[in-house]
Write a protein that holds these residues in place. Sequence first.
Motif, PDB file in Angstrom:
ATOM      1  N   LYS A   9       0.838  -1.192   0.000  1.00 18.09           N
ATOM      2  CA  LYS A   9       0.000   0.000   0.000  1.00 18.09           C
ATOM      3  C   LYS A   9       0.879   1.251   0.000  1.00 18.09           C
ATOM      4  CE  LYS A   9      -3.723  -0.344  -0.028  1.00 18.09           C
ATOM      5  NZ  LYS A   9      -4.634  -0.612  -1.170  1.00 18.09           N
ATOM      6  N   PRO A  10       0.505   2.257  -0.772  1.00 21.59           N
ATOM      7  CA  PRO A  10       1.357   3.445  -0.885  1.00 21.59           C
ATOM      8  C   PRO A  10       1.412   4.235   0.418  1.00 21.59           C
ATOM      9  CG  PRO A  10      -0.764   3.835  -1.945  1.00 21.59           C
ATOM     10  CD  PRO A  10      -0.729   2.374  -1.591  1.00 21.59           C
ATOM     11  N   ALA A  11       2.577   4.826   0.683  1.00 26.32           N
ATOM     12  CA  ALA A  11       2.762   5.594   1.914  1.00 26.32           C
ATOM     13  C   ALA A  11       3.963   6.519   1.746  1.00 26.32           C
ATOM     14  CB  ALA A  11       2.981   4.670   3.101  1.00 26.32           C
ATOM     15  N   VAL A  12       3.818   7.758   2.198  1.00 22.32           N
ATOM     16  CA  VAL A  12       4.890   8.752   2.097  1.00 22.32           C
ATOM     17  C   VAL A  12       4.962   9.532   3.407  1.00 22.32           C
ATOM     18  CG1 VAL A  12       5.769  10.767   0.860  1.00 22.32           C
ATOM     19  CG2 VAL A  12       4.530   9.003  -0.394  1.00 22.32           C
ATOM     20  N   LEU A  13       6.173   9.750   3.893  1.00 20.07           N
ATOM     21  CA  LEU A  13       6.423  10.588   5.060  1.00 20.07           C
ATOM     22  C   LEU A  13       7.269  11.785   4.654  1.00 20.07           C
ATOM     23  CD1 LEU A  13       7.171   7.880   7.771  1.00 20.07           C
ATOM     24  CD2 LEU A  13       5.486   9.715   8.025  1.00 20.07           C
ATOM     25  N   ALA A  14       7.023  12.914   5.290  1.00 16.19           N
ATOM     26  CA  ALA A  14       7.818  14.121   5.062  1.00 16.19           C
ATOM     27  C   ALA A  14       8.084  14.784   6.406  1.00 16.19           C
ATOM     28  CB  ALA A  14       7.089  15.082   4.128  1.00 16.19           C
ATOM     29  N   GLU A  15       9.315  15.258   6.607  1.00 16.11           N
ATOM     30  CA  GLU A  15       9.671  15.890   7.879  1.00 16.11           C
ATOM     31  C   GLU A  15      10.455  17.168   7.633  1.00 16.11           C
ATOM     32  OE1 GLU A  15      11.446  14.796  12.294  1.00 16.11           O
ATOM     33  OE2 GLU A  15      11.710  13.364  10.643  1.00 16.11           O
ATOM     34  N   THR A  16      10.065  18.211   8.346  1.00 18.94           N
ATOM     35  CA  THR A  16      10.796  19.474   8.369  1.00 18.94           C
ATOM     36  C   THR A  16      11.055  19.843   9.828  1.00 18.94           C
ATOM     37  OG1 THR A  16       8.895  20.979   8.537  1.00 18.94           O
ATOM     38  CG2 THR A  16       9.458  20.186   6.336  1.00 18.94           C
TER      39      THR A  16
ATOM     40  N   TYR B  65       1.990  11.417  -2.238  1.00 18.61           N
ATOM     41  CA  TYR B  65       2.710  12.672  -2.035  1.00 18.61           C
ATOM     42  C   TYR B  65       1.815  13.885  -2.262  1.00 18.61           C
ATOM     43  CZ  TYR B  65       5.903  16.548  -2.608  1.00 18.61           C
ATOM     44  OH  TYR B  65       6.514  17.766  -2.479  1.00 18.61           O
ATOM     45  N   ARG B  66       0.843  13.762  -3.164  1.00 18.61           N
ATOM     46  CA  ARG B  66       0.014  14.934  -3.462  1.00 18.61           C
ATOM     47  C   ARG B  66      -0.748  15.430  -2.227  1.00 18.61           C
ATOM     48  NH1 ARG B  66      -5.399  13.098  -5.470  1.00 18.61           N
ATOM     49  NH2 ARG B  66      -5.424  10.820  -5.344  1.00 18.61           N
ATOM     50  N   ALA B  67      -0.960  14.550  -1.232  1.00 17.02           N
ATOM     51  CA  ALA B  67      -1.609  14.987   0.005  1.00 17.02           C
ATOM     52  C   ALA B  67      -0.717  15.943   0.786  1.00 17.02           C
ATOM     53  CB  ALA B  67      -1.964  13.787   0.873  1.00 17.02           C
ATOM     54  N   LEU B  68       0.574  15.908   0.528  1.00 17.85           N
ATOM     55  CA  LEU B  68       1.541  16.730   1.253  1.00 17.85           C
ATOM     56  C   LEU B  68       1.973  17.964   0.469  1.00 17.85           C
ATOM     57  CD1 LEU B  68       3.942  13.825   2.340  1.00 17.85           C
ATOM     58  CD2 LEU B  68       1.748  14.462   3.354  1.00 17.85           C
ATOM     59  N   ALA B  69       1.618  18.010  -0.799  1.00 20.96           N
ATOM     60  CA  ALA B  69       2.213  18.986  -1.711  1.00 20.96           C
ATOM     61  C   ALA B  69       1.929  20.437  -1.350  1.00 20.96           C
ATOM     62  CB  ALA B  69       1.742  18.707  -3.142  1.00 20.96           C
TER      63      ALA B  69
ATOM     64  N   GLU C 169       8.925  21.834   0.042  1.00 21.11           N
ATOM     65  CA  GLU C 169      10.031  21.746  -0.924  1.00 21.11           C
ATOM     66  C   GLU C 169      11.378  21.520  -0.238  1.00 21.11           C
ATOM     67  OE1 GLU C 169       9.377  26.060   0.161  1.00 21.11           O
ATOM     68  OE2 GLU C 169       8.120  24.360  -0.395  1.00 21.11           O
ATOM     69  N   ASN C 170      11.445  21.811   1.067  1.00 20.32           N
ATOM     70  CA  ASN C 170      12.686  21.612   1.820  1.00 20.32           C
ATOM     71  C   ASN C 170      12.615  20.413   2.766  1.00 20.32           C
ATOM     72  OD1 ASN C 170      13.894  24.018   0.736  1.00 20.32           O
ATOM     73  ND2 ASN C 170      12.618  25.217   2.145  1.00 20.32           N
ATOM     74  N   ALA C 171      11.537  19.646   2.672  1.00 22.00           N
ATOM     75  CA  ALA C 171      11.337  18.530   3.594  1.00 22.00           C
ATOM     76  C   ALA C 171      12.173  17.322   3.198  1.00 22.00           C
ATOM     77  CB  ALA C 171       9.862  18.141   3.624  1.00 22.00           C
ATOM     78  N   LYS C 172      12.502  16.525   4.196  1.00 16.40           N
ATOM     79  CA  LYS C 172      13.012  15.183   3.935  1.00 16.40           C
ATOM     80  C   LYS C 172      11.803  14.310   3.628  1.00 16.40           C
ATOM     81  CE  LYS C 172      14.984  11.125   6.213  1.00 16.40           C
ATOM     82  NZ  LYS C 172      15.411  10.530   7.517  1.00 16.40           N
ATOM     83  N   VAL C 173      11.767  13.729   2.442  1.00 19.36           N
ATOM     84  CA  VAL C 173      10.619  12.933   2.004  1.00 19.36           C
ATOM     85  C   VAL C 173      11.095  11.504   1.749  1.00 19.36           C
ATOM     86  CG1 VAL C 173       8.796  12.676   0.279  1.00 19.36           C
ATOM     87  CG2 VAL C 173       9.542  14.969   0.967  1.00 19.36           C
ATOM     88  N   TRP C 174      10.378  10.536   2.313  1.00 19.83           N
ATOM     89  CA  TRP C 174      10.774   9.154   2.108  1.00 19.83           C
ATOM     90  C   TRP C 174       9.575   8.228   2.251  1.00 19.83           C
ATOM     91  CZ3 TRP C 174      10.890  11.449   6.777  1.00 19.83           C
ATOM     92  CH2 TRP C 174      10.571  10.713   7.918  1.00 19.83           C
ATOM     93  N   GLU C 175       9.768   6.999   1.766  1.00 18.85           N
ATOM     94  CA  GLU C 175       8.756   5.952   1.904  1.00 18.85           C
ATOM     95  C   GLU C 175       9.099   5.124   3.143  1.00 18.85           C
ATOM     96  OE1 GLU C 175       7.017   2.078  -0.555  1.00 18.85           O
ATOM     97  OE2 GLU C 175       8.394   3.470  -1.530  1.00 18.85           O
ATOM     98  N   PRO C 176       8.179   5.036   4.110  1.00 19.60           N
ATOM     99  CA  PRO C 176       8.484   4.255   5.316  1.00 19.60           C
ATOM    100  C   PRO C 176       8.778   2.801   4.995  1.00 19.60           C
ATOM    101  CG  PRO C 176       6.155   4.870   5.236  1.00 19.60           C
ATOM    102  CD  PRO C 176       6.841   5.626   4.147  1.00 19.60           C
ATOM    103  N   GLU C 177       9.721   2.237   5.730  1.00 20.93           N
ATOM    104  CA  GLU C 177      10.144   0.862   5.507  1.00 20.93           C
ATOM    105  C   GLU C 177       9.049  -0.124   5.926  1.00 20.93           C
ATOM    106  OE1 GLU C 177      12.928  -0.321   4.133  1.00 20.93           O
ATOM    107  OE2 GLU C 177      13.625   1.727   3.717  1.00 20.93           O
TER     108      GLU C 177
END
Length: 300
Positions: free
Chosen positions: A255-262, A272-276, A282-290
């Motif tokens: 299942k798709p999942a994206v995390l972003a942290e600033t 990702y579009r939920a976070l856009a 634009e300066n966030a660390k963005v990654w897919e949780p393991e």
Amino acid sequence: MCGIVGLFLKNRALEPQLGGMTATMLGTMCDRGPDSAGFAIYGSGDDGHIKITVRASAPDYDFAKLAEAVSHEIESHIDCEPHGNHAVMTVVEDKAANAEEALQRLGGEEIELFGRGTRMEIFKDIGRPNKVADRFHLDQMSGSHAVGHTRMATESAVNAAGAHPFSTGVDQCLVHNGSLSNYNALRRELQRKGMTFQTKNDTEVASVYLTWRMQQGASLGEALESSLEDLDGFYTFVVGTENGFGVLRDPIACKPAVLAETDDYVAFGSEYRALAALPGIENAKVWEPEPATVYFWERS
């Protein structure tokens, strides 16, 4: 399919904007779950009181009358804050269990209890997610963190009770994207252990399972890790607690999942579009949780 959003604010100055940011994220996920939606907001509260979120089947239900009747029944005042067909009932902590019982008994079939906690308030209903958010004025709410869900029903009816989040513990709730294959067998096992259920939804089974594990002495993190062994299927869980939120994907993580942290926040989205639209994304660390990895962010 379903969609999940979560937002944890590290910068307290952003707390008045929590509802607006969450509403934008939730609205973006409309096409992942157009039949119903819900969200949990963690706002103000104090250790001496419990907030109980209730929903009425009638849009013009007289919550004040119910609160007055329950106050008389338990011999303790209840504050009532209506939100459309929902209301938040606040009662002193040592009367909370009595208040819940009285609310269910006096409210009868017209009333559903969706959650309880010092800071947590839960709102969920049928309809497109952006309309549900507007209905409860989510954009005007403030707090430290929130989780939300847009539902495309697969295993149970389209109704408010089947919408997410599910809450079976104080200040704790769960939203879920995916499908559990062994939830009926697990429900029967948990019922034999004395646990109760309100719906046929597989997500409620996951929520009750976590509560049961914690009643046995496990921490929430340990309960989530145990779920990797005891829950079959494909899923992403986002869990809200009084102090933060956590994320868990199953071992396959299909299942798709994206995390972003600033420096200001941690945000979760099914896409990702939920976070856009978040500030500073634009300066966030963005990654897919393991896969099979528990992530937590909490306030100290």
